[in-house]
Design a protein around this motif. Structure first.
Motif, PDB file in Angstrom:
ATOM      1  N   GLY A  68     -11.866  -2.093  -1.472  1.00  0.00           N
ATOM      2  CA  GLY A  68     -10.899  -2.839  -0.665  1.00  0.00           C
ATOM      3  C   GLY A  68     -11.198  -4.315  -0.600  1.00  0.00           C
ATOM      4  O   GLY A  68     -10.286  -5.148  -0.588  1.00  0.00           O
ATOM      5  N   ALA A 121      -2.051  -7.563  -5.865  1.00  0.00           N
ATOM      6  CA  ALA A 121      -2.494  -6.169  -5.752  1.00  0.00           C
ATOM      7  C   ALA A 121      -1.392  -5.278  -5.177  1.00  0.00           C
ATOM      8  O   ALA A 121      -0.658  -5.672  -4.280  1.00  0.00           O
ATOM      9  N   LEU A 142      -1.678  -1.278  -4.087  1.00  0.00           N
ATOM     10  CA  LEU A 142      -2.655  -0.199  -3.956  1.00  0.00           C
ATOM     11  C   LEU A 142      -1.966   1.143  -3.740  1.00  0.00           C
ATOM     12  O   LEU A 142      -1.063   1.257  -2.918  1.00  0.00           O
ATOM     13  N   HIS A 178      -3.982  -0.889  -8.471  1.00  0.00           N
ATOM     14  CA  HIS A 178      -5.241  -0.283  -8.059  1.00  0.00           C
ATOM     15  C   HIS A 178      -4.967   1.103  -7.494  1.00  0.00           C
ATOM     16  O   HIS A 178      -4.003   1.281  -6.740  1.00  0.00           O
ATOM     17  N   ILE A 228       0.856  -1.185   0.000  1.00  0.00           N
ATOM     18  CA  ILE A 228       0.000   0.000   0.000  1.00  0.00           C
ATOM     19  C   ILE A 228       0.892   1.235   0.000  1.00  0.00           C
ATOM     20  O   ILE A 228       1.841   1.316   0.779  1.00  0.00           O
ATOM     21  N   LEU A 254      -9.716  -6.107  -3.425  1.00  0.00           N
ATOM     22  CA  LEU A 254      -8.257  -6.203  -3.343  1.00  0.00           C
ATOM     23  C   LEU A 254      -7.789  -7.351  -2.466  1.00  0.00           C
ATOM     24  O   LEU A 254      -6.742  -7.942  -2.711  1.00  0.00           O
ATOM     25  N   HIS A 290      -4.444   0.157 -14.721  1.00  0.00           N
ATOM     26  CA  HIS A 290      -4.782  -0.067 -13.327  1.00  0.00           C
ATOM     27  C   HIS A 290      -6.290   0.103 -13.138  1.00  0.00           C
ATOM     28  O   HIS A 290      -6.950   0.762 -13.936  1.00  0.00           O
TER      29      HIS A 290
END
Length: 192
Positions: free
Chosen positions: A81, A90, A92, A28, A10, A84, A49
């Motif tokens: 979320g 993934a 993010l 993402h 993330i 994901l 994406h």
């Protein structure tokens, strides 16, 4: 917390930092913008994406001519979320205007949903470990906490983050009060 609480990589940033994430391979993007803000040009440089764009202001109480974060916004974040969590590949990227409040609240909710076994304190400390300037939007946390059935623990844990930030940057108390976010400052000061 010994192991990383993150279920997938993330990243968080503000609009000015988006260009630095073009080559990071994000899969993402959660984009939270003010309603009247143009789409950032940097997205033209991103590879393929999935993207969710939400538009509301960074406020926690109703204000004239401003869009308050609401249940539909938070439900959309949680839905994004949820998709994901099952994707092991993934990566993010969450951004808002500055990468401090709406984005860190959204990240907190996504993490709390993906890792329900984590305490609220672990969730918020995980976000702080990613973004040192974290000050999550309290209204978003309150709405998401209710949707996730966490019994108010996320907003309570956020007060420790606000207190931490005020200890480092005491000027934020006045800034946040002027922005109509005195409830967050009051919560932090009640801990002292």
């Amino acid at each position: 917390m010994s192991a990383s609480p993150l279920p997938f990589p993330i990243h968080v940033c503000g609009i000015e930092e988006l260009g630095g994430h073009c080559a990071t391979g994000v899969s993402h993007v959660l984009s939270i913008l003010d309603p009247d803000r143009a789409e950032p040009e940097a997205f033209g440089s991103f590879g393929e994406h999935a993207r969710l764009e939400l538009r509301f202001h960074d406020i926690i109480e109703a204000q004239a001519d401003h869009t308050l974060p609401d249940g539909e916004h938070v439900a959309a974040i949680l839905d994004f979320g949820r998709g994901l969590a099952a994707d092991r590949t993934a990566r993010l990227l969450v951004h808002c205007h500055v990468g401090i409040s709406r984005s860190t609240a959204a990240m907190s909710l996504i993490l709390a949903q993906a890792r329900p076994e984590l305490s609220a304190e672990e969730v918020l400390q995980g976000i702080l470990s990613i973004r040192e300037k974290t000050w999550p939007n309290l209204r978003m946390l309150e709405l998401g906490d209710a949707m996730l059935g966490r019994g108010g623990t996320l907003p309570r844990a956020a007060t420790a983050i606000y207190r931490h930030q005020l200890a480092i940057r005491p000027h934020l108390a006045e800034v946040m009060r002027k922005a109509g976010r005195g409830r967050e400052v009051d919560a932090a000061e009640a801990l002292t």
